[in-house]
Every structure is written in C-alpha cells, then in structure tokens.
Design a protein around this motif. Structure first.
Motif, PDB file in Angstrom:
ATOM      1  N   ASP A   1     -50.949  18.437  12.353  1.00 52.97           N
ATOM      2  CA  ASP A   1     -52.135  19.002  12.972  1.00 52.97           C
ATOM      3  C   ASP A   1     -53.046  19.537  11.887  1.00 52.97           C
ATOM      4  N   VAL A   2     -54.212  20.051  12.275  1.00 51.64           N
ATOM      5  CA  VAL A   2     -55.209  20.462  11.292  1.00 51.64           C
ATOM      6  C   VAL A   2     -54.716  21.648  10.463  1.00 51.64           C
ATOM      7  N   ARG A   3     -53.911  22.519  11.043  1.00 55.45           N
ATOM      8  CA  ARG A   3     -53.413  23.674  10.285  1.00 55.45           C
ATOM      9  C   ARG A   3     -52.501  23.221   9.148  1.00 55.45           C
ATOM     10  N   LEU A   4     -51.644  22.236   9.439  1.00 56.19           N
ATOM     11  CA  LEU A   4     -50.783  21.707   8.387  1.00 56.19           C
ATOM     12  C   LEU A   4     -51.609  21.004   7.320  1.00 56.19           C
ATOM     13  N   GLN A   5     -52.601  20.255   7.725  1.00 61.52           N
ATOM     14  CA  GLN A   5     -53.458  19.568   6.763  1.00 61.52           C
ATOM     15  C   GLN A   5     -54.156  20.565   5.845  1.00 61.52           C
ATOM     16  N   ARG A   6     -54.649  21.652   6.407  1.00 58.64           N
ATOM     17  CA  ARG A   6     -55.318  22.679   5.603  1.00 58.64           C
ATOM     18  C   ARG A   6     -54.341  23.325   4.621  1.00 58.64           C
ATOM     19  N   ALA A   7     -53.153  23.627   5.092  1.00 57.84           N
ATOM     20  CA  ALA A   7     -52.165  24.271   4.219  1.00 57.84           C
ATOM     21  C   ALA A   7     -51.778  23.364   3.060  1.00 57.84           C
ATOM     22  N   LEU A   8     -51.574  22.080   3.360  1.00 59.36           N
ATOM     23  CA  LEU A   8     -51.167  21.146   2.308  1.00 59.36           C
ATOM     24  C   LEU A   8     -52.299  20.862   1.325  1.00 59.36           C
ATOM     25  N   GLN A  16     -49.453  22.399  -4.015  1.00 58.88           N
ATOM     26  CA  GLN A  16     -49.107  21.373  -4.996  1.00 58.88           C
ATOM     27  C   GLN A  16     -47.661  20.918  -4.814  1.00 58.88           C
ATOM     28  N   GLY A  17     -47.441  19.642  -5.066  1.00 58.64           N
ATOM     29  CA  GLY A  17     -46.078  19.121  -5.123  1.00 58.64           C
ATOM     30  C   GLY A  17     -45.445  18.813  -3.794  1.00 58.64           C
ATOM     31  N   VAL A  37     -39.350  19.867  -9.456  1.00 64.62           N
ATOM     32  CA  VAL A  37     -39.021  19.701  -8.043  1.00 64.62           C
ATOM     33  C   VAL A  37     -40.289  19.382  -7.255  1.00 64.62           C
ATOM     34  N   LYS A  38     -40.162  18.475  -6.300  1.00 60.94           N
ATOM     35  CA  LYS A  38     -41.237  18.135  -5.384  1.00 60.94           C
ATOM     36  C   LYS A  38     -40.716  18.185  -3.955  1.00 60.94           C
ATOM     37  N   GLY A  39     -41.631  18.136  -2.997  1.00 60.38           N
ATOM     38  CA  GLY A  39     -41.237  18.213  -1.601  1.00 60.38           C
ATOM     39  C   GLY A  39     -41.925  17.167  -0.754  1.00 60.38           C
ATOM     40  N   VAL A  40     -41.277  16.771   0.329  1.00 64.41           N
ATOM     41  CA  VAL A  40     -41.829  15.836   1.299  1.00 64.41           C
ATOM     42  C   VAL A  40     -41.516  16.353   2.700  1.00 64.41           C
ATOM     43  N   ILE A  41     -42.532  16.395   3.537  1.00 63.88           N
ATOM     44  CA  ILE A  41     -42.371  16.723   4.953  1.00 63.88           C
ATOM     45  C   ILE A  41     -42.519  15.432   5.748  1.00 63.88           C
ATOM     46  N   ARG A  53     -39.644  27.486   0.242  1.00 67.31           N
ATOM     47  CA  ARG A  53     -38.446  28.302  -0.029  1.00 67.31           C
ATOM     48  C   ARG A  53     -37.319  27.423  -0.557  1.00 67.31           C
ATOM     49  N   TYR A  54     -37.132  26.256   0.061  1.00 65.75           N
ATOM     50  CA  TYR A  54     -36.103  25.338  -0.413  1.00 65.75           C
ATOM     51  C   TYR A  54     -36.409  24.856  -1.834  1.00 65.75           C
ATOM     52  N   MET A  55     -37.674  24.543  -2.077  1.00 61.63           N
ATOM     53  CA  MET A  55     -38.060  24.074  -3.408  1.00 61.63           C
ATOM     54  C   MET A  55     -37.846  25.162  -4.460  1.00 61.63           C
ATOM     55  N   GLY A  56     -38.127  26.408  -4.085  1.00 64.75           N
ATOM     56  CA  GLY A  56     -37.889  27.518  -5.011  1.00 64.75           C
ATOM     57  C   GLY A  56     -36.423  27.656  -5.361  1.00 64.75           C
ATOM     58  N   TYR A  57     -35.561  27.487  -4.349  1.00 65.14           N
ATOM     59  CA  TYR A  57     -34.115  27.531  -4.604  1.00 65.14           C
ATOM     60  C   TYR A  57     -33.709  26.426  -5.563  1.00 65.14           C
ATOM     61  N   VAL A  58     -34.191  25.208  -5.300  1.00 61.51           N
ATOM     62  CA  VAL A  58     -33.849  24.076  -6.160  1.00 61.51           C
ATOM     63  C   VAL A  58     -34.338  24.306  -7.580  1.00 61.51           C
ATOM     64  N   LYS A  59     -35.562  24.822  -7.712  1.00 58.23           N
ATOM     65  CA  LYS A  59     -36.132  25.051  -9.041  1.00 58.23           C
ATOM     66  C   LYS A  59     -35.306  26.051  -9.847  1.00 58.23           C
TER      67      LYS A  59
END
Length: 300
Positions: free
Chosen positions: A274-281, A285-286, A264-268, A248-254
């Motif tokens: 955890d495995v759920r975050l790994q699967r989502a990422l 892209q980006g 625009v790119k993002g970093v967490i 959502r933040y990246m969409g605003y920036v874009k």
C-alpha cells in the motif's frame, strides 16, 4: 534428529533419552537460564572454539538448539525423532536436563518412548516440510491437531477438489504454506539467482532462523558470501509495520551473525503493498519489496 543422518536414533530409543552435542563439553546445569539469548552469548564463543570451521550463523543456531534441548523442552512435551527409515519415534520428555559425560549426545533429557511410532508417509506435505527443514531441533506445535490424529491412527484430512483433471490439489494451499513453497522452489525464483538459503553441513538452517526479536522467515547468503539476506513473508497485503520488523531482524544479523567482510540486506514479499509501505521504503536503504503471484493452470 539424533545425530547426523539419525545415526543415534535407535540407541536413543532403546536407552530412553534424547540429546545433543555440538562439541560443547561439561555440565550446563548452572548456565541454563530461561533466556536463550544469554545462553547464546556465553556459549557461541565456546562453540566456535570447538568448531573453528563454523560461522557465526551456525554457532547461533547450534547454541539455540542446544538450549532448546536442555531447557526449552518441558517435562510432558511430546517429541518426534526420525529413525532414518521413514518412521518417527514418539516419546514424552520425563526429566530435566542431565549431563552424561563421555557418552554420545551427552546433553540429555530422559524420554518415555511409545511402543509404536508414526510413518512420515502419513503426514501432510506441510508437516513433512517442517519436520525435516531445520537441522537438529524444530518446533512443530502448530501441527499438534494433525499429530494427535496420527497417534490415534487417523490420517490427516486431505485437500479435496471437484475437478478430476487436477493431479495435485495441494497447490491450492499455496498462500497458506507460502514459506514452505518458497523454500522448496527457491532456486527458480529471482532471489535464487543471487542468493542461497543458508545451510550448514548440507542442511537448510535458514528457515525460521531464531533471533532475539523473533524468528526470521528466511535467512539467505549471496553466492559470493558477501551479503546476508533477511526475507520477511506476508500472506496478503503488507503494511508499513513490516519495515520496522525487518529492520530489527537485519540489525540482529548485522551485529550477531555478519562476519567482518559481510553486510546485510532485506526483502519483503507479499501479495500486495500500500502507499504507506511505499513511502516507508522510499527512505529506507537496503530493503526491497517483491510481490508474489499465485498461478494455476490446467493444460489438456
């Protein structure tokens, strides 16, 4: 902050007001709705016309701060205004917005200043960082308890430790103040090799940058000015929910901040994932994930 380098602080104190400028002329009374996003949509083009050398990032921040001064601050709110010499004037907002045509900082609010201010040296390091981190206006409500203690003549509680070899026990608060620590040490990180935290006129404006879905922890720009970077910090374990948040933040920036030649790119950044975050990422892209580590050493 009353003008660049606090140059109007004394005048504001003596005449009982606080205000802003940014090259936007005219009475804003009829354009000050509750939604700052509507105000920004209307006045970002006005700001850019008055300041053609500025970017969309600077325009969005300036208009957001102007709306905060004119509308966001409520009567009865306390404000702290640095005088440039280590003292903060403290006052209460006592009027709605008014326009002082032809005067310095013409978009104003009346303020009843206390006779005695508070010293920056008495503030905790996190409060010092927040109070001086973001241009003209920043919200320091989360430090209300400490500020109230300062106004009562009490110093904020200090971090304590039992090892006399520890010269700076504040490092033990690293996880609590991860954002301030990362900003202060940005140049020494891997991200700092390719990106700079966004600045305007030499001041950091990329910390807690406002967006229409919440504040962005850190907004940075690549050294070649081609990429804007959104950094989202999580103190502890990050779940897959953070992916939607940073998108959502990246969409605003874009859509609102990127110039035609920018992406625009993002970093967490979190202590662990955890495995759920790994699967989502893995299908996103980006966006990259970084772990942080807290390290403390005593060397004889």
């Amino acid at each position: 902050m009353a003008g660049q380098a606090c140059k109007y602080a004394q005048q504001c104190f003596e005449q009982g007001f606080i205000g802003g400028d940014w090259g936007i002329e005219g009475d804003l009374t009829h354009d000050l709705g509750d939604n700052w996003r509507d105000f920004n949509s209307q006045y970002i083009p006005v700001f850019l016309a008055a300041n053609p050398d500025k970017t969309k990032v600077g325009a969005g921040l300036a208009c957001g701060m102007l709306h905060t001064i004119c509308k966001g601050m409520a009567m009865g709110d306390l404000i702290f205004c640095p005088n440039g010499s280590g003292i903060y004037y403290v006052g209460e907002v006592t009027s709605d917005y008014y326009y002082a045509a032809g005067e310095i900082l013409p978009h104003r609010r009346k303020v009843k200043w206390l006779a005695q201010g508070t010293s920056r040296e008495e503030m905790s390091q996190p409060l010092k960082n927040s109070a001086g981190s973001i241009g003209t206006v920043c919200n320091i409500t989360k430090y209300a308890q400490e500020l109230e203690a300062l106004l009562e003549g009490k110093k904020p509680p200090a971090l304590t430790h039992s090892d006399e070899s520890v010269e700076d026990p504040s490092v033990f608060a690293l996880e609590k103040h991860l954002e301030d620590f990362l900003v202060a040490n940005w140049q020494y990180t891997e991200l700092g090799q390719d990106y700079d935290i966004y600045t305007e006129d030499g001041e950091i404006v990329g910390q807690q940058y406002p967006s229409d879905t919440g504040p962005i922890d850190i907004l940075a720009i690549s050294k070649n000015k081609q990429t804007l970077l959104v950094v989202e910090l999580k103190r502890g374990r990050a779940s897959d929910n953070v992916v939607g948040q940073i998108q959502r933040y990246m969409g605003y920036v874009k859509h609102e901040l990127c110039e035609p030649n920018q992406d625009v790119k993002g970093v967490i950044i979190a202590l662990e994932d955890d495995v759920r975050l790994q699967r989502a990422l893995s299908v996103t892209q980006g966006i990259e994930f970084y772990k942080y580590q807290v390290s403390f050493k005593l060397i004889k």
